[in-house]
Design an enzyme around this catalytic site. Structure first.
Site, PDB file in Angstrom:
ATOM      1  N   SER B  76      52.785  54.350  35.828  1.00 23.94           N
ATOM      2  CA  SER B  76      51.375  54.645  36.077  1.00 23.94           C
ATOM      3  C   SER B  76      50.699  55.169  34.807  1.00 23.94           C
ATOM      4  O   SER B  76      50.709  54.479  33.786  1.00 23.94           O
ATOM      5  CB  SER B  76      51.280  55.646  37.231  1.00 23.94           C
ATOM      6  OG  SER B  76      49.962  55.764  37.675  1.00 23.94           O
ATOM      7  N   ASP B 198      49.193  46.856  45.238  1.00 22.70           N
ATOM      8  CA  ASP B 198      49.089  48.228  44.722  1.00 22.70           C
ATOM      9  C   ASP B 198      47.624  48.619  44.715  1.00 22.70           C
ATOM     10  O   ASP B 198      46.827  48.061  43.956  1.00 22.70           O
ATOM     11  CB  ASP B 198      49.667  48.275  43.294  1.00 22.70           C
ATOM     12  CG  ASP B 198      49.604  49.676  42.697  1.00 22.70           C
ATOM     13  OD1 ASP B 198      49.076  50.593  43.360  1.00 22.70           O
ATOM     14  OD2 ASP B 198      50.095  49.845  41.562  1.00 22.70           O
ATOM     15  N   HIS B 226      52.541  51.675  44.870  1.00 22.66           N
ATOM     16  CA  HIS B 226      52.328  52.050  43.466  1.00 22.66           C
ATOM     17  C   HIS B 226      53.601  52.585  42.822  1.00 22.66           C
ATOM     18  O   HIS B 226      53.619  52.837  41.624  1.00 22.66           O
ATOM     19  CB  HIS B 226      51.217  53.106  43.391  1.00 22.66           C
ATOM     20  CG  HIS B 226      50.803  53.446  41.999  1.00 22.66           C
ATOM     21  ND1 HIS B 226      50.362  52.502  41.098  1.00 22.66           N
ATOM     22  CD2 HIS B 226      50.773  54.633  41.345  1.00 22.66           C
ATOM     23  CE1 HIS B 226      50.069  53.098  39.951  1.00 22.66           C
ATOM     24  NE2 HIS B 226      50.315  54.393  40.072  1.00 22.66           N
TER      25      HIS B 226
END
Lengths: 400, 245
Positions: B76, B198, B226
């Site tokens: 991320s 996602d 995610h």
């Protein structure tokens, strides 16, 4: 009976897989969210989350149940089918089941608690804004402080420059005064010799002198004296400026000083047929160096005589100006001083130009010296124009 | 391999992945300042107000251990942190493995980030509400925690963060960032692992990254969500192995 309890318990119940797919949702929760239970089964848990909750689920909630196996008292905003937001507290436990891992959650709607939290959040936001504002102000103040510091440094540099210039000017002035003093001394010595030898010749020491020769010798003598006076004045001024004058300050009776000066100017007064009157209160005393005061008065009177036409009058007027100050005015009925020259007459080597100018006489230093002497004794000397004609020179001195 | 955790978590998130590479690589795990069991005394509000500060954390770890040919694995937000670090000292990196990356979360003209600003504010609200219970939440004095480590422990157990104020600022640094221009500078080859569903980093973002990152490989995963390294560790390990060859 247990199944019924789960379906209609006063809290929501949801079970979902690691993929987030809803496996079971009870009637209480689906009804609260405006769905049929069958509509939600198989759909992603995010369906019933507001967007903020979806991100929070991905970044916080899911890692928590995955890594720690449970989550407690997590606040989530759920979204009804109509789009209304509902705040719920959630407890979750992750289980391994035959069908795979599943997370079971109970949801409890919080309304009263939210109001309290809203107030808390608002208070914090207000505080945050205030802190931010203060921080901005602090930055501003810091900037201003830096600017002021820079300006202050600039001013200091400027000040240092000025100080250096002033010192340089002082040094130059000092050098000038020294030069004048030395030169005046060097000039005086041969002039005195000239004067001496002229006298010897006049006395006939070197043999008889004719009438024409006497007259020439007189002329040489007069010019020698004039030159000597000029040089003495220059020397005086140079000494004052070089700060080499010592003042012997003591109480002085004005009548006595004036009395000692008047005989010196009487011949000139008589020659020009000028009248002189003086008005000095009895017992009026000043704090001054008597010789310097004589010098000033002599200079003022000589000037008055010089610039006042025959049959004119000169007046000395003295009195108390204030508790600490005495004034002495020398008033004449002479040619006067133009307004724009009233201050300039005190500058060295200055004489009022015009048809009455008598530049051959005087060095142009008398008033400059007189003012310096007056100031050196804690007083001052200024010039004004007479009411109808003539000039007024006003000397002030400390009252004794 | 240097593993960098994402926002909202700590190095624990790698526990399904990192052991798989232990035999072939030296494994380095760390917590950003403010996460996991990091030293709160090292927190500097201005340094960590943008992702550059976190990129410096990565470089600090690399320098401290004198790491070379680093395979950087970032989840991320750490994907972009890795990009920033690699742009500063490319010679230290051999590959960037980016899991669920996004150079900008907020939509901008034709660019699709997936969110509007108010959505991100919804996340901040969620964080605020969930951190309300912690005593130091109301005071922005981070150091308070140093005196009461049990608070940090409690929060670490609950949310993998040691301080709610730091977590909140990290959220702002993450979700309000725009690192699109930094992508073009990257000189290190990269693997983009894009989940198929996602909501934090939509598929368009994966394609955008593939287009902008020189020498990049895009793999669309079967995994949804995610956090494929937690939800689908097997597929994640397989794709990384496949890429590293």
């Amino acid at each position: 009976m247990h199944a019924d309890l789960l379906e209609h318990a006063p809290c929501g119940f949801v079970s979902f897989s690691d993929d987030g797919k809803i496996g079971y949702v009870n009637a209480t929760l689906s009804a609260r969210l405006g769905y049929e239970a069958s509509e939600l089964c198989g759909r992603h848990l995010e369906t019933i989350f507001a967007i903020g909750s979806r991100i929070f689920y991905q970044t916080h909630f899911f890692p928590l149940v995955k890594l720690h196996g449970r989550a407690q008292e997590v606040f989530l905003l759920l979204r009804t089918k109509d789009g209304e937001s509902v705040g719920m507290l959630c407890n979750a436990v992750r289980h391994e089941r035959e069908t795979g891992p599943a997370t079971d959650c109970v949801f409890m709607e919080v309304q009263e608690r939210r109001k309290f939290e809203d107030a808390l959040l608002e208070a914090r936001q207000t505080a945050d804004r205030a802190v931010k504002k203060l921080e901005e102000q602090a930055v501003q103040l810091d900037l201003q402080h830096q600017e002021l510091l820079a300006q202050s440094e600039e001013l200091q540099t400027l000040n240092e420059d000025l100080e250096a210039q002033r010192e340089a000017a002082d040094e130059a002035n000092q050098a000038k005064s020294n030069f004048l003093a030395v030169m005046s001394h060097e000039l005086r010595t041969p002039l005195n010799a000239i004067g001496g030898y002229v006298q010897l010749l006049e006395m006939g020491v070197h043999g008889p002198v004719s009438e024409a020769q006497v007259e020439t010798l007189n002329r040489i003598g007069r010019n020698q004296k004039h030159l000597l006076r000029l040089i003495n004045d220059v020397l005086n001024l140079a000494r004052i400026e070089a700060g080499r004058i010592d003042y012997d300050i003591r109480p002085v009776m004005m009548t006595e000083v004036v009395g000692s000066v008047l005989p010196m100017v009487e011949p000139q007064l008589e020659r020009k047929e000028l009248s002189l009157s003086s008005r000095i209160p009895d017992g009026l005393a000043v704090r001054a160096d008597v010789e310097k005061l004589q010098q000033i008065l002599l200079n003022l009177l000589t000037n008055a005589i010089k610039f006042t036409p025959a049959n004119g009058s000169i007046e000395i007027d003295a009195g108390i100006r204030s508790k600490s100050e005495v004034f002495v005015k020398v008033i004449d009925t002479g040619i006067g001083i133009p307004q724009d020259m009233l201050e300039k007459v005190f500058e060295p080597f200055t004489q009022v130009e015009g048809k009455h100018q008598r530049s051959a006489e005087g060095s142009g230093l008398g008033l400059a010296i007189s003012r310096d002497l007056a100031r050196g004794m804690g007083g001052d000397l200024v010039a004004t124009r007479g009411i109808e004609k003539g000039s007024i020179f006003e000397l002030t001195l400390p009252h004794a | 391999m240097l593993f960098a955790h994402g926002f909202g978590c700590d190095q624990n998130m790698w526990r399904f992945i990192a052991p798989e590479f232990e035999n072939d690589y030296r494994i380095v795990l760390f917590d950003y300042v403010g996460s996991g069991h990091s030293d709160l005394g090292s927190y500097d509000a201005s340094r960590y107000s943008s992702l550059e500060g976190y990129a410096q954390d990565v470089l600090d770890v690399i320098h401290a251990l004198d790491l070379k040919e680093v395979i950087f694995v970032g989840h991320s937000v750490s994907s972009m942190i890795g990009v920033l670090a690699a742009n500063q000292e490319a010679e230290r990196f051999s590959d960037l493995i980016l899991i669920g990356p996004s150079p900008r979360y907020i939509n901008d003209g034709s660019y699709v980030g997936g969110f509007e600003r108010k959505d991100i504010e919804g996340l901040f609200e969620m964080m605020d509400r969930n951190f309300i219970g912690w005593a130091n939440f109301l005071a922005p004095a981070i150091m308070k925690n140093a005196d009461r480590p049990e608070l940090g422990e409690e929060l670490t157990e609950s949310f993998c963060s040691t301080d709610p104020v730091i977590a909140r600022r990290f959220a702002e640094a993450t979700f309000l960032a725009d690192n699109r221009d930094d992508l073009l500078q990257v000189k290190v080859p990269s693997l983009i692992l894009q989940c198929s569903d996602d909501m934090v980093a939509p598929e368009q973002v994966g394609h955008y990254l593939k287009e902008k990152l020189p020498e990049s490989t895009l793999r669309i995963m079967k995994a949804t969500g995610h956090c494929p390294h937690m939800s689908h560790p097997g597929e994640t390990v397989e794709l990384i192995r496949d890429y590293l060859g």
